[in-house]
Design an enzyme around this catalytic site. Structure first.
Site, PDB file in Angstrom:
ATOM      1  N   SER A 118       0.821  -1.203   0.000  1.00  0.00           N
ATOM      2  CA  SER A 118       0.000   0.000   0.000  1.00  0.00           C
ATOM      3  C   SER A 118       0.861   1.262   0.000  1.00  0.00           C
ATOM      4  O   SER A 118       1.978   1.258   0.547  1.00  0.00           O
ATOM      5  CB  SER A 118      -0.868  -0.010   1.265  1.00  0.00           C
ATOM      6  OG  SER A 118      -1.464   1.239   1.457  1.00  0.00           O
ATOM      7  N   TYR A 142      -1.410  -0.060  10.359  1.00  0.00           N
ATOM      8  CA  TYR A 142      -1.777  -0.670   9.072  1.00  0.00           C
ATOM      9  C   TYR A 142      -0.613  -0.573   8.083  1.00  0.00           C
ATOM     10  O   TYR A 142      -0.186  -1.572   7.495  1.00  0.00           O
ATOM     11  CB  TYR A 142      -3.036   0.005   8.503  1.00  0.00           C
ATOM     12  CG  TYR A 142      -3.290  -0.374   7.062  1.00  0.00           C
ATOM     13  CD1 TYR A 142      -3.724  -1.656   6.737  1.00  0.00           C
ATOM     14  CD2 TYR A 142      -3.075   0.534   6.022  1.00  0.00           C
ATOM     15  CE1 TYR A 142      -3.930  -2.021   5.400  1.00  0.00           C
ATOM     16  CE2 TYR A 142      -3.279   0.180   4.692  1.00  0.00           C
ATOM     17  CZ  TYR A 142      -3.707  -1.091   4.400  1.00  0.00           C
ATOM     18  OH  TYR A 142      -3.902  -1.462   3.090  1.00  0.00           O
ATOM     19  N   LYS A 146       2.059  -3.534   6.286  1.00  0.00           N
ATOM     20  CA  LYS A 146       2.344  -3.701   4.853  1.00  0.00           C
ATOM     21  C   LYS A 146       3.855  -3.656   4.602  1.00  0.00           C
ATOM     22  O   LYS A 146       4.390  -4.432   3.813  1.00  0.00           O
ATOM     23  CB  LYS A 146       1.632  -2.621   4.035  1.00  0.00           C
ATOM     24  CG  LYS A 146       0.115  -2.761   4.046  1.00  0.00           C
ATOM     25  CD  LYS A 146      -0.312  -4.060   3.381  1.00  0.00           C
ATOM     26  CE  LYS A 146      -1.798  -4.280   3.369  1.00  0.00           C
ATOM     27  NZ  LYS A 146      -2.189  -5.567   2.809  1.00  0.00           N
TER      28      LYS A 146
HETATM   29  N1  LIG Z   1      -8.851  -0.668  -1.157  1.00  0.00           N
HETATM   30  C1  LIG Z   1      -7.736   0.057  -1.238  1.00  0.00           C
HETATM   31  O1  LIG Z   1      -7.769   1.246  -1.622  1.00  0.00           O
HETATM   32  C2  LIG Z   1      -6.402  -0.561  -0.901  1.00  0.00           C
HETATM   33  C3  LIG Z   1      -5.248   0.244  -1.008  1.00  0.00           C
HETATM   34  C4  LIG Z   1      -4.011  -0.320  -0.701  1.00  0.00           C
HETATM   35  C5  LIG Z   1      -3.915  -1.658  -0.348  1.00  0.00           C
HETATM   36  N2  LIG Z   1      -5.056  -2.404  -0.223  1.00  0.00           N
HETATM   37  C6  LIG Z   1      -4.919  -3.799   0.172  1.00  0.00           C
HETATM   38  O2  LIG Z   1      -5.559  -4.619  -0.788  1.00  0.00           O
HETATM   39  C7  LIG Z   1      -6.048  -5.808  -0.182  1.00  0.00           C
HETATM   40  C8  LIG Z   1      -7.500  -6.020  -0.555  1.00  0.00           C
HETATM   41  O3  LIG Z   1      -8.240  -4.882  -0.148  1.00  0.00           O
HETATM   42  P1  LIG Z   1      -9.794  -4.720  -0.462  1.00  0.00           P
HETATM   43  O4  LIG Z   1     -10.041  -3.256  -0.602  1.00  0.00           O
HETATM   44  O5  LIG Z   1     -10.218  -5.643  -1.552  1.00  0.00           O
HETATM   45  O6  LIG Z   1     -10.400  -5.180   0.944  1.00  0.00           O
HETATM   46  P2  LIG Z   1     -11.604  -6.209   1.267  1.00  0.00           P
HETATM   47  O7  LIG Z   1     -11.833  -6.073   2.742  1.00  0.00           O
HETATM   48  O8  LIG Z   1     -12.743  -5.974   0.361  1.00  0.00           O
HETATM   49  O9  LIG Z   1     -10.944  -7.607   0.926  1.00  0.00           O
HETATM   50  C9  LIG Z   1     -10.193  -8.385   1.832  1.00  0.00           C
HETATM   51  C10 LIG Z   1     -10.660  -9.827   1.659  1.00  0.00           C
HETATM   52  O10 LIG Z   1      -9.823 -10.668   2.458  1.00  0.00           O
HETATM   53  C11 LIG Z   1     -10.640 -11.503   3.291  1.00  0.00           C
HETATM   54  N3  LIG Z   1      -9.862 -11.686   4.526  1.00  0.00           N
HETATM   55  C12 LIG Z   1      -9.447 -10.705   5.375  1.00  0.00           C
HETATM   56  N4  LIG Z   1      -8.735 -11.244   6.378  1.00  0.00           N
HETATM   57  C13 LIG Z   1      -8.692 -12.588   6.157  1.00  0.00           C
HETATM   58  C14 LIG Z   1      -8.088 -13.681   6.838  1.00  0.00           C
HETATM   59  N5  LIG Z   1      -7.390 -13.494   7.979  1.00  0.00           N
HETATM   60  N6  LIG Z   1      -8.219 -14.927   6.322  1.00  0.00           N
HETATM   61  C15 LIG Z   1      -8.921 -15.113   5.170  1.00  0.00           C
HETATM   62  N7  LIG Z   1      -9.515 -14.128   4.486  1.00  0.00           N
HETATM   63  C16 LIG Z   1      -9.400 -12.875   4.972  1.00  0.00           C
HETATM   64  C17 LIG Z   1     -11.928 -10.732   3.495  1.00  0.00           C
HETATM   65  O11 LIG Z   1     -13.036 -11.564   3.802  1.00  0.00           O
HETATM   66  C18 LIG Z   1     -12.085 -10.040   2.134  1.00  0.00           C
HETATM   67  O12 LIG Z   1     -12.780 -10.850   1.217  1.00  0.00           O
HETATM   68  C19 LIG Z   1      -5.781  -5.654   1.303  1.00  0.00           C
HETATM   69  O13 LIG Z   1      -4.590  -6.332   1.615  1.00  0.00           O
HETATM   70  C20 LIG Z   1      -5.600  -4.163   1.470  1.00  0.00           C
HETATM   71  O14 LIG Z   1      -4.788  -3.857   2.575  1.00  0.00           O
HETATM   72  C21 LIG Z   1      -6.294  -1.889  -0.502  1.00  0.00           C
END
Ligand SMILES: NC(=O)c1ccc[n+]([C@@H]2O[C@H](COP(=O)([O-])OP(=O)(O)OC[C@H]3O[C@@H](n4cnc5c(N)ncnc54)[C@H](O)[C@@H]3O)[C@@H](O)[C@H]2O)c1
Length: 315
Positions: A118, A142, A146
């Site tokens: 991130s 957070y 990462k």
């Molecule tokens: N959305 C953003 O703008 C953004 C920006 C930078 C990084 N990220 C990273 O991208 C990734 C996905 O983000 P997203 O926006 O799709 O979030 P999200 O919450 O929609 O997706 C996360 C998924 O992982 C599953 N999950 C979480 N913890 C778990 C565990 N311990 N075991 C099994 N499954 C688990 C959840 O059920 C969910 O389906 C994350 O790692 C997040 O930190 C997101």
């Protein structure tokens, strides 16, 4: 291919892109924040909390029975504010979950991993656009999880892991009906929710040192981001690729006022945003330098802010 977090907002777009590229996909997801029917019926979902006490053993068993060509690890908790309140839970789930995955991959000779990192790793950079070579200094647990995740993957090259960490900037937009970001944690889904409820979207701070006083971010369409994952896998599958980190953004910033003005156009709802005080920990400007991902992976985001807002409003 194995995709952790495949039922999530970004994960479901990655799964879709991987299937379009001809991969058969399994998803590990405990549905803690995911939505089951974001997953295509052809995708096998493994219901597993990656950070649970038995996760390493269960994953090792699964990876021993099925050999995957690559693993994409998205499953994590991602709420910055919550990570400040409950840092131990973020270390346990984000760092512990990745440790279990790496242990299982090592035990079963799985050597190709793409990791969701991130822009939060950068903290408050005081530059026009931030590069992978700038020193990352996260300012909340957070972002720390990462950065530590990136170090874990870099260190795993000692046993043969090939890893790419993608530092996503502000991910937004929707690639297909049913895959929208439903969490309402970021500006665009929050503002859309407010408009649909008849409320007025807010701007937190209009006195930042930016041209219109509001914060500037680099918004990247989730479908473009999904493509970057497949390019990263292709890259890792070439000879002598061990470890790399790439920003994923567009290289162009948009202010909160500009985003809300694009939303005014897309929605056809006329509104004047309400100005509220600054929030703690918001850098004035966070824009990706995207030269590295362009040069090394050949990735360039295709969609602009209007595409992002239109798709988020309409799908
Ligand atoms: N959305 C953003 O703008 C953004 C920006 C930078 C990084 N990220 C990273 O991208 C990734 C996905 O983000 P997203 O926006 O799709 O979030 P999200 O919450 O929609 O997706 C996360 C998924 O992982 C599953 N999950 C979480 N913890 C778990 C565990 N311990 N075991 C099994 N499954 C688990 C959840 O059920 C969910 O389906 C994350 O790692 C997040 O930190 C997101």
């Amino acid at each position: 291919m194995l995709v952790t977090g495949g039922a999530g907002y970004i994960g479901s777009h990655v799964v879709r892109e991987a299937m379009a590229a001809g991969h058969s996909v399994w998803a590990v997801d405990d549905l803690s924040t995911g939505v089951e029917n974001r997953l295509d019926s052809a995708v096998e979902r493994i219901d597993l909390n990656l950070a649970a006490a038995d996760a390493e053993a269960r994953l090792t068993d699964i990876l021993r029975k099925t050999k995957f060509d690559a693993v994409i690890h998205l499953a994590a908790r991602k709420q910055v504010g919550e990570s400040v309140e409950k840092p131990e839970e973020y270390y346990r789930d984000n760092i512990g979950g990745l440790a279990n995955l790496l242990l299982a991959m090592r035990a079963t000779d799985h050597d190709t991993l793409v990791f969701s990192s991130s822009a939060a790793t950068y903290g408050m950079p005081d530059v026009d656009s931030v590069s992978e070579s700038d020193v990352p200094t996260p300012i909340n647990p957070y972002g720390e999880t990462k950065l530590i995740g990136e170090w874990m993957i870099r260190n795993a090259k000692n046993w043969g892991l090939r890893g790419v960490c993608l530092r996503y900037f502000n991910v937004a937009g929707t690639g297909a009906t049913g895959l929208a970001d439903t969490a309402a944690l970021n500006l665009i889904p929050i503002a859309i929710g407010q408009l649909r409820r008849g409320e007025t979207p807010k701007v937190f701070g209009d006195d930042y040192p930016t041209p219109d006083g509001s914060c500037i971010r680099d918004y990247v369409h989730v479908s473009d981001l999904a493509v970057a994952h497949i390019m990263a896998i292709d890259y890792l599958q070439q000879e002598e690729r061990e470890f790399d980190v790439f920003n994923v953004g567009t290289g162009t910033g948009a202010s909160v006022f500009e985003v809300l003005s694009a939303l005014r156009e897309a929605s056809g709802i006329d509104f004047e945003p309400e100005v509220a005080p600054r929030r703690a920990g918001d850098p004035p400007k966070l824009v990706a330098n995207v030269s590295r991902i362009q040069q090394v992976l050949g990735f360039k985001a295709e969609k602009n802010l209007v595409d992002i807002i239109d798709s988020a409003w309409n799908l």
